[in-house]
Design an enzyme around this catalytic site. Structure first.
Site, PDB file in Angstrom:
ATOM      1  N   GLU A 103       5.952  -9.352  -1.595  1.00  0.00           N
ATOM      2  CA  GLU A 103       7.176  -9.594  -2.353  1.00  0.00           C
ATOM      3  C   GLU A 103       8.370  -9.762  -1.429  1.00  0.00           C
ATOM      4  O   GLU A 103       8.426  -9.159  -0.360  1.00  0.00           O
ATOM      5  CB  GLU A 103       7.454  -8.402  -3.281  1.00  0.00           C
ATOM      6  CG  GLU A 103       6.473  -8.331  -4.425  1.00  0.00           C
ATOM      7  CD  GLU A 103       6.761  -7.187  -5.391  1.00  0.00           C
ATOM      8  OE1 GLU A 103       6.667  -7.412  -6.595  1.00  0.00           O
ATOM      9  OE2 GLU A 103       7.066  -6.071  -4.944  1.00  0.00           O
ATOM     10  N   CYS A 116      15.762  -9.892   1.478  1.00  0.00           N
ATOM     11  CA  CYS A 116      15.000  -8.744   1.965  1.00  0.00           C
ATOM     12  C   CYS A 116      13.539  -9.159   2.055  1.00  0.00           C
ATOM     13  O   CYS A 116      12.921  -9.531   1.057  1.00  0.00           O
ATOM     14  CB  CYS A 116      15.196  -7.599   0.962  1.00  0.00           C
ATOM     15  SG  CYS A 116      14.222  -6.156   1.350  1.00  0.00           S
ATOM     16  N   CYS A 123       1.600  -0.281   3.162  1.00  0.00           N
ATOM     17  CA  CYS A 123       2.273   0.473   4.227  1.00  0.00           C
ATOM     18  C   CYS A 123       1.434   1.703   4.561  1.00  0.00           C
ATOM     19  O   CYS A 123       0.713   2.213   3.710  1.00  0.00           O
ATOM     20  CB  CYS A 123       3.656   0.911   3.735  1.00  0.00           C
ATOM     21  SG  CYS A 123       4.728   1.563   5.031  1.00  0.00           S
ATOM     22  N   CYS A 127       5.850   7.492   2.608  1.00  0.00           N
ATOM     23  CA  CYS A 127       7.078   8.233   2.283  1.00  0.00           C
ATOM     24  C   CYS A 127       7.006   8.580   0.792  1.00  0.00           C
ATOM     25  O   CYS A 127       6.675   7.731  -0.032  1.00  0.00           O
ATOM     26  CB  CYS A 127       8.317   7.386   2.563  1.00  0.00           C
ATOM     27  SG  CYS A 127       8.441   6.887   4.287  1.00  0.00           S
ATOM     28  N   CYS A 130       8.810   6.487  -1.947  1.00  0.00           N
ATOM     29  CA  CYS A 130       8.735   5.021  -1.870  1.00  0.00           C
ATOM     30  C   CYS A 130       7.502   4.483  -2.591  1.00  0.00           C
ATOM     31  O   CYS A 130       6.384   4.948  -2.379  1.00  0.00           O
ATOM     32  CB  CYS A 130       8.716   4.599  -0.404  1.00  0.00           C
ATOM     33  SG  CYS A 130       8.573   2.817  -0.191  1.00  0.00           S
ATOM     34  N   CYS A 348      15.319  -1.190  -3.401  1.00  0.00           N
ATOM     35  CA  CYS A 348      14.721  -0.527  -2.235  1.00  0.00           C
ATOM     36  C   CYS A 348      13.590   0.391  -2.657  1.00  0.00           C
ATOM     37  O   CYS A 348      13.763   1.224  -3.546  1.00  0.00           O
ATOM     38  CB  CYS A 348      15.726   0.389  -1.561  1.00  0.00           C
ATOM     39  SG  CYS A 348      17.045  -0.437  -0.771  1.00  0.00           S
TER      40      CYS A 348
HETATM   41  N1  SAH Z   1       9.551   0.942   6.668  1.00  0.00           N
HETATM   42  C1  SAH Z   1      10.919   0.573   6.847  1.00  0.00           C
HETATM   43  C2  SAH Z   1      11.447  -0.512   5.913  1.00  0.00           C
HETATM   44  C3  SAH Z   1      11.083  -0.480   4.452  1.00  0.00           C
HETATM   45  S1  SAH Z   1      11.971   0.441   3.250  1.00  0.00           S
HETATM   46  C4  SAH Z   1      11.777   1.798   6.734  1.00  0.00           C
HETATM   47  O1  SAH Z   1      11.275   2.836   6.352  1.00  0.00           O
HETATM   48  O2  SAH Z   1      12.949   1.718   7.059  1.00  0.00           O
HETATM   49  C5  SAH Z   1      13.617   0.038   3.175  1.00  0.00           C
HETATM   50  C6  SAH Z   1      14.483   1.247   2.792  1.00  0.00           C
HETATM   51  O3  SAH Z   1      14.348   1.648   1.420  1.00  0.00           O
HETATM   52  C7  SAH Z   1      14.135   2.464   3.617  1.00  0.00           C
HETATM   53  O4  SAH Z   1      15.290   3.104   4.039  1.00  0.00           O
HETATM   54  C8  SAH Z   1      13.385   3.288   2.606  1.00  0.00           C
HETATM   55  O5  SAH Z   1      13.308   4.618   2.981  1.00  0.00           O
HETATM   56  C9  SAH Z   1      14.190   3.055   1.354  1.00  0.00           C
HETATM   57  N2  SAH Z   1      13.514   3.444   0.123  1.00  0.00           N
HETATM   58  C10 SAH Z   1      12.195   3.613  -0.054  1.00  0.00           C
HETATM   59  N3  SAH Z   1      11.952   3.994  -1.320  1.00  0.00           N
HETATM   60  C11 SAH Z   1      13.125   4.067  -1.949  1.00  0.00           C
HETATM   61  C12 SAH Z   1      13.506   4.368  -3.287  1.00  0.00           C
HETATM   62  N4  SAH Z   1      12.609   4.663  -4.220  1.00  0.00           N
HETATM   63  N5  SAH Z   1      14.812   4.332  -3.594  1.00  0.00           N
HETATM   64  C13 SAH Z   1      15.724   3.987  -2.661  1.00  0.00           C
HETATM   65  N6  SAH Z   1      15.414   3.680  -1.391  1.00  0.00           N
HETATM   66  C14 SAH Z   1      14.135   3.718  -1.029  1.00  0.00           C
END
Ligand code: SAH
Length: 361
Positions: A103, A116, A123, A127, A130, A348
C-alpha cells in the site's frame, strides 16, 4: 530481480542508471559515445514526463525505438484498489508482479502533498501499536517496487508538471527501511537523481524504528531527513511497545542520532505516538526533554490511530497539547501530527495487506 519479463524483455524500473547504460551497450549494442545521451533521454522521458509508450519518444531514431520495444518494457504493477478519505487522503493497494500486495498513501495539504511509501511487504518489528506489525514479513521490496509506488501515484495524480503535486516523499509506509537498506538506498538515489524524479534530499524522509547499526551509514550514503520512531523516553516503556528495543537501546540511538545530525547538519525528527496511560504522562515529557537535549532534534507527537483488535487508546487531544507545551517550554520544537486518512485505514500504522509469506514446500 522480480519476474516481470514480457517476451524476455527487461523492465525499465528494475535498472538503475548504470544498469541502463549497460543495457544500452550489451542488449542494444549501441556505440559507446551515444550511450550516456540515449540513457539520459529515456530516463528523463519516463521519470520526468511519464512516458508510457516508447514509440512516443520521437527524439529517438525509429530503429532504436524498435530495438527498445523488443528488449525493454515500461510496465508498472497494477492498482487493485483505490480508496479516497473524506479528508482527501488517497490510498492505493498495488499488486506487484509477483502477486504480493503493498500500500501507499497520498496526503494532500494546503501547501504540499506527501506520498507515503512502503519498503517491505509486512514487517518483522512487531511494534504493539502498529497494524503492519500484525502481518509477518513477506518480503523486502526491490528498489523498482519502491519506485513503482511513486510512479503509480504520479500517474494517478497526473503529476508531470514543473510544479509537483507530490512535493515530499516519506518512507513511512509498511516495513522497516533499514532492514531493506540496499534497495532503499538505490530507490532514494533514483528519487534524488536530477534527470530522474528530482527530489531534493530535504524533500525525502526515511523513518526508522531505530536500527542503530545502520544509522551512521545512512547519514553518509542516503542523507535524507531522518525520522526516528522513539515513542518512549525510557527503555522500560519502549521495550513494552517496541520489541526492537531489546536489541537497540535508547542510549545507542542517541549516540547514532548525534552522528547522523553531525553528518547531515539537520535536526532529527523524533516520532512519538501518544498512547493513553502508557507514554503520555508529565514525567514522560520531562524525560523526553532530557533526550532531546543531547542532539539537534524536534518531536512530532502522533495521534494514535486505532485498528481492529488493538489494545491501546489514543491520548486525548487536550493531554497531547499539555505534553507538547511542556516540551516547547523547555525550548524545543514540538508539533502534533494530525491524523489523516483514518476512515480508510490509511493513517500511520494502519497499513496492512493480505499478502502471506509463501510456504516453502
Ligand atoms: N518502520 C519504520 C516506518 C514505518 S511506520 C518506523 O518504525 O519508523 C511510520 C510511523 O507510524 C512510525 O513512527 C510508527 O511507529 C507509526 N505508527 C505505527 N502504528 C501507528 C498507529 N497505530 N498510530 C499512529 N502511528 C503509528
Amino acid at each position: 530481480m522480480t519476474k516481470s519479463t514480457v517476451n524476455q524483455s527487461k523492465n525499465f524500473f528494475e535498472l538503475n542508471f548504470d544498469q541502463l547504460k549497460i543495457f544500452f551497450k550489451e542488449d542494444i549494442g549501441l556505440e559507446q559515445k551515444k550511450i550516456s545521451m540515449r540513457a539520459t533521454q529515456l530516463w528523463q522521458s519516463i521519470y520526468k514526463k511519464g512516458l508510457k509508450n516508447i514509440n512516443d519518444l520521437s527524439t529517438l531514431p525509429k530503429e532504436l525505438r524498435d530495438e527498445l520495444n523488443r528488449f525493454i518494457n515500461i510496465k508498472k504493477p497494477q492498482i487493485i484498489k483505490k480508496q479516497k478519505s473524506d479528508d482527501g487522503t488517497i490510498k492505493w493497494l498495488i499488486k506487484l508482479f509477483d502477486n504480493n500486495e503493498v500500500e501507499c498513501v497520498f496526503i494532500p495539504e494546503k501547501t504540499r502533498g506527501t506520498l507515503c511509501i512502503s519498503s517491505q511487504v509486512g514487517c518483522t518489528l512487531n511494534c504493539r501499536f502498529c497494524h503492519t506489525g500484525t502481518q509477518r514479513l513477506v518480503k523486502n521490496l526491490n528498489f523498482s517496487e519502491i519506485i513503482d509506488q511513486v510512479m503509480i501515484a504520479k500517474e494517478e495524480l497526473n503529476d508531470w508538471q514543473e510544479q509537483k503535486k507530490i512535493t515530499n516523499i516519506v518512507l513511512m509506509g509498511m516495513g522497516e527501511p533499514f532492514y531493506n537498506y540496499d534497495n532503499v538506498k538505490t530507490a532514494v538515489d533514483i528519487l534524488k537523481n536530477k534527470d530522474g524524479l528530482n527530489y531534493g534530499t530535504k524533500k525525502i524522509t526515511v523513518s526508522t524504528a531505530g536500527i542503530a547499526d545502520k544509522i551512521a551509514l545512512a547519514a553518509k550514503e542516503i542523507g535524507t531527513y531522518l525520522a526516528l520512531s522513539l515513542h518512549a523516553p525510557t527503555d522500560e516503556i519502549r521495550e513494552l511497545i517496541m520489541p526492537i528495543n531489546k536489541k537497540f537501546k535508547i542510549k545507542d540511538l542517541i549516540e547514532q542520532c548525534k552522528t547522523y545530525a553531525k553528518i547531515t547538519k539537520e535536526k532529527i525528527t523524533l516520532e512519538y505516538v501518544m498512547l493513553r496511560g502508557i507514554n503520555d504522562s508529565e514525567i514522560c515529557a520531562k524525560l523526553l526533554i532530557k533526550i532531546m537535549a543531547q542532539f539537534p532534534c524536534k518531536v512530532n507527537l502522533i495521534e494514535f490511530n486505532p485498528w481492529p483488535g488493538v489494545n491501546y487508546l489514543p491520548t486525548e487531544r487536550k493531554e497531547m497539547e499539555k505534553f507538547s507545551e511542556i516540551i516547547q517550554k523547555a525550548g524545543y520544537i514540538s508539533t502534533i501530527r494530525r491524523s489523516r486518512g483514518q476512515d480508510i485505514l490509511g493513517a500511520c500504522g494502519q497499513l496492512r495487506t493480505e499478502s502471506l509469506r509463501k510456504k516453502i514446500n
